[in-house]
Design an enzyme around this catalytic site. Structure first.
Site, PDB file in Angstrom:
ATOM      1  N   LYS A 102       0.842  -1.200   0.000  1.00  0.00           N
ATOM      2  CA  LYS A 102       0.000   0.000   0.000  1.00  0.00           C
ATOM      3  C   LYS A 102       0.875   1.248   0.000  1.00  0.00           C
ATOM      4  O   LYS A 102       2.002   1.205   0.489  1.00  0.00           O
ATOM      5  CB  LYS A 102      -0.871   0.025   1.271  1.00  0.00           C
ATOM      6  CG  LYS A 102      -2.032  -0.948   1.273  1.00  0.00           C
ATOM      7  CD  LYS A 102      -2.849  -0.800   2.550  1.00  0.00           C
ATOM      8  CE  LYS A 102      -4.024  -1.758   2.579  1.00  0.00           C
ATOM      9  NZ  LYS A 102      -4.996  -1.536   1.507  1.00  0.00           N
ATOM     10  N   ARG A 108     -10.460 -11.430   1.754  1.00  0.00           N
ATOM     11  CA  ARG A 108     -11.273 -12.511   1.172  1.00  0.00           C
ATOM     12  C   ARG A 108     -10.535 -13.845   1.231  1.00  0.00           C
ATOM     13  O   ARG A 108     -11.150 -14.899   1.299  1.00  0.00           O
ATOM     14  CB  ARG A 108     -11.672 -12.129  -0.259  1.00  0.00           C
ATOM     15  CG  ARG A 108     -10.519 -11.909  -1.188  1.00  0.00           C
ATOM     16  CD  ARG A 108     -10.910 -11.140  -2.438  1.00  0.00           C
ATOM     17  NE  ARG A 108     -10.956  -9.692  -2.196  1.00  0.00           N
ATOM     18  CZ  ARG A 108     -11.258  -8.795  -3.129  1.00  0.00           C
ATOM     19  NH1 ARG A 108     -11.558  -9.173  -4.362  1.00  0.00           N
ATOM     20  NH2 ARG A 108     -11.277  -7.521  -2.835  1.00  0.00           N
TER      21      ARG A 108
HETATM   22  N1  BES Z   1      -8.343  -3.661   4.275  1.00  0.00           N
HETATM   23  C1  BES Z   1      -8.410  -3.256   2.919  1.00  0.00           C
HETATM   24  C2  BES Z   1      -9.677  -2.452   2.600  1.00  0.00           C
HETATM   25  C3  BES Z   1      -9.709  -1.053   3.124  1.00  0.00           C
HETATM   26  C4  BES Z   1      -8.927  -0.068   2.561  1.00  0.00           C
HETATM   27  C5  BES Z   1     -10.570  -0.722   4.141  1.00  0.00           C
HETATM   28  C6  BES Z   1      -8.995   1.228   3.046  1.00  0.00           C
HETATM   29  C7  BES Z   1     -10.645   0.576   4.616  1.00  0.00           C
HETATM   30  C8  BES Z   1      -9.839   1.549   4.067  1.00  0.00           C
HETATM   31  C9  BES Z   1      -8.391  -4.473   2.002  1.00  0.00           C
HETATM   32  O1  BES Z   1      -7.620  -5.529   2.431  1.00  0.00           O
HETATM   33  C10 BES Z   1      -7.819  -4.017   0.694  1.00  0.00           C
HETATM   34  O2  BES Z   1      -6.677  -3.657   0.682  1.00  0.00           O
HETATM   35  N2  BES Z   1      -8.634  -4.041  -0.347  1.00  0.00           N
HETATM   36  C11 BES Z   1      -8.203  -3.617  -1.633  1.00  0.00           C
HETATM   37  C12 BES Z   1      -8.761  -4.567  -2.641  1.00  0.00           C
HETATM   38  C13 BES Z   1      -8.174  -4.392  -4.013  1.00  0.00           C
HETATM   39  C14 BES Z   1      -6.717  -4.778  -4.017  1.00  0.00           C
HETATM   40  C15 BES Z   1      -8.957  -5.248  -4.972  1.00  0.00           C
HETATM   41  C16 BES Z   1      -8.734  -2.202  -1.834  1.00  0.00           C
HETATM   42  O3  BES Z   1      -9.833  -1.886  -1.380  1.00  0.00           O
HETATM   43  O4  BES Z   1      -8.004  -1.401  -2.428  1.00  0.00           O
HETATM   44 MN    MN Z   2      -5.602  -5.355   1.834  1.00  0.00          MN
END
Ligand code: BES
Ligand code: MN
Ligand code: ZN
Length: 496
Positions: A278, A352
């Protein structure tokens, strides 16, 4: 905070403070009118001066009014009387409690049960009073070297005006206490930093909770999960020095043969994204990526305190998502507990990957329903903001029950589609399914991914990415969706 309820006239209540409401347009509620009569028109005078208009959430503190037993009277503005809503009632209650916390009063009696709220009875008011008060007074200073001063305000009394209401308020207050304690626990776990709140820590806290509330608990470690074949879950934790845990909590409130409701909470104690790292901005907030797990733990506590006549099982897959030499890489293919193979195209779509194995594990309990709770997608925040959680379900009746529970507890959710059409986006050239579905409808494709593991039971998924915590100046876990979940379970247990 000590909460109690009482039947007594406001002018005779010998508290450090009594709280009464004033509607906009300077209309007195019946409790305010009683104070006005006892003081021979002090409140009417004050309103005439124009110092209190009754606008929503405004407050005025008065001292030692003649004819009133309490030391102080706090006036709370309620806004317009017409169509006074559940939200307005909660907002005014919160404003009153926050104002009280800023005074020297050690106790207070709140006279807001006489404000009519459409379709809400005294039990609802008492329950929500307790929840909003506890919410407003919550603080988290476990990690500070100097703790905040203990609050002067120690005791809140929710006053009612009829004997019939007293019994209902008593009941609502008891429920509110249990829900508030569950929310506090959920918030504490969420607020703890990732270097303290690890998968092992969540397991230890679950064992503690189980001991305190006589729940059954089981903690599976890495070896146990390898033996079971949870290849998807383990593919996330293998990039971390923190060993994974799989927590199973049982609350047995009904006969053994009664099918349980299973709650599954995402417990990623820190989400760096893994090799699909990230960006740095606000990454600290990914300590909240275990709020689904925390909400399951908090709900189990609330359910146990309320002694609901229902069997509830909490499943918590918990891992840390880190980049490392041993971490999963984009393109890796893993085999889930269900036997389906998954191509990991993005290691940041890890929630997931741990949930799918937990959802397969849930089959063994022959559940009447399974609800998973997860901070699953940033896309859910884009779709719904921070107001409501995203809801998906493979059974409309279950979706309706959860939506209604969200309304009742003012912890709302909004349903999004789970149509087969979206499965197109999850196709993989190399495995049974891909773990991402592209930019479009990110929350829906995430839910679609999960739905491939839930064919054997009624299932719903709550995406709490936008509701589990607040960012900015008031950064911190919210305790949601504990109110929604407990409200749903109370109804299931025949309590509401
Ligand atoms: N934990 C995150 C989702 C999230 C991000 C919740 C920011 C709250 C604030 C999750 O694991 C994630 O990183 N999801 C990705 C999915 C994508 C890679 C398909 C996302 O939402 O960017
Ligand atoms: Mn994630
Ligand atoms: Zn995550």
């Amino acid at each position: 905070m000590e909460f109690s309820t009482k039947l007594s006239p406001p002018e005779k209540q010998a508290s450090a403070c009594v709280v009464v409401g004033i509607h906009e347009g300077r209309t007195l509620t019946s409790s305010a009118a009683a104070i006005d009569r006892a003081t021979r028109g002090e409140l009417s005078d004050l309103l005439r001066f124009g110092d209190m208009e009754g606008k929503t959430g405004t407050t005025r503190l008065l001292y030692r009014l003649p004819g009133v037993a309490a030391e102080r009277v706090l006036l709370v503005g309620l806004g317009k009387q017409k169509d006074f809503s559940a939200k307005a009632w909660r907002d005014c209650t919160r404003a009153a409690v926050s104002a009280l916390a800023g005074t020297g009063a050690g106790d207070a009696a709140i006279y807001l049960s006489d404000v009519a709220v459409t379709r809400r009875d005294a039990a609802w008011k008492a329950r929500h009073f307790t929840m909003t008060a506890a919410d407003a007074l919550y603080r988290f200073d476990q990690m500070k070297s100097t703790k905040a001063e203990p609050r002067k305000l120690k005791k809140l009394t929710f006053a009612v005006s009829s004997r019939r209401d007293l019994a209902a308020a008593e009941r609502g207050l008891k429920e509110g206490r249990a829900i508030a304690a569950g929310m506090d626990l959920t918030r504490d776990l969420g607020n703890l930093p990732g270097n303290v709140c690890t998968p092992s820590y969540l397991a230890e806290q679950s064992v503690r909770l189980a001991r305190e509330w006589k729940l059954d608990v089981q903690v599976l470690d890495q070896k146990d999960m390898e033996k079971l074949g949870m290849g998807s879950l383990l593919s996330v934790s293998k990039g971390s020095r923190q060993p994974p845990r799989f927590i199973v909590l049982h609350y047995n409130g009904a006969a053994r043969k009664d099918k349980p409701v299973v709650l599954v909470g995402k417990g990623v104690t820190f989400d760096t994204g893994g090799i699909s790292l990230k960006p740095g901005a606000e990454m600290d907030e990914m300590k909240f990526d275990m709020c689904g797990a925390a909400s399951v733990i908090g709900t189990m506590r609330a359910v146990a305190e309320m002694r609901l006549k229902l069997n509830v099982i909490g499943l918590i897959p918990t891992v840390e998502n880190m980049p490392d030499g041993a971490a999963s890489k984009p393109g890796d293919i893993v085999t889930s507990l269900s036997g389906q193979t998954i191509e990991i195209l993005n290691t940041d779509a890890e929630g997931r990957l741990i949930l799918c194995d937990a959802l397969t594990y849930a089959e063994r309990f022959e559940p009447q329903a399974v609800v998973d709770i997860a901070t699953l997608t940033g896309a859910c925040i884009i779709a719904l903001g921070h107001v409501c959680s995203g809801l998906f379900a493979n059974k409309d009746a279950l979706a309706r029950e959860l939506l209604a529970a969200g309304e009742e507890s003012w912890d709302r959710a909004w349903q999004l589609p789970l149509w087969d059409d979206y499965n197109e986006q999850l196709k993989s050239n190399f495995a049974d399914v891909a773990n991402i579905g592209g930019r479009a409808a990110g929350s829906v494709t995430a839910a679609c991914f999960l739905s491939r593991f839930t064919g054997k039971y009624d299932w719903a998924h709550l995406d709490i990415a936008g509701t589990a915590w607040r960012s900015g100046k008031d950064k911190g876990a919210s305790g949601r969706p504990v109110p929604l979940l407990t409200s749903y379970l109370m109804k299931k247990a025949g309590k509401r």
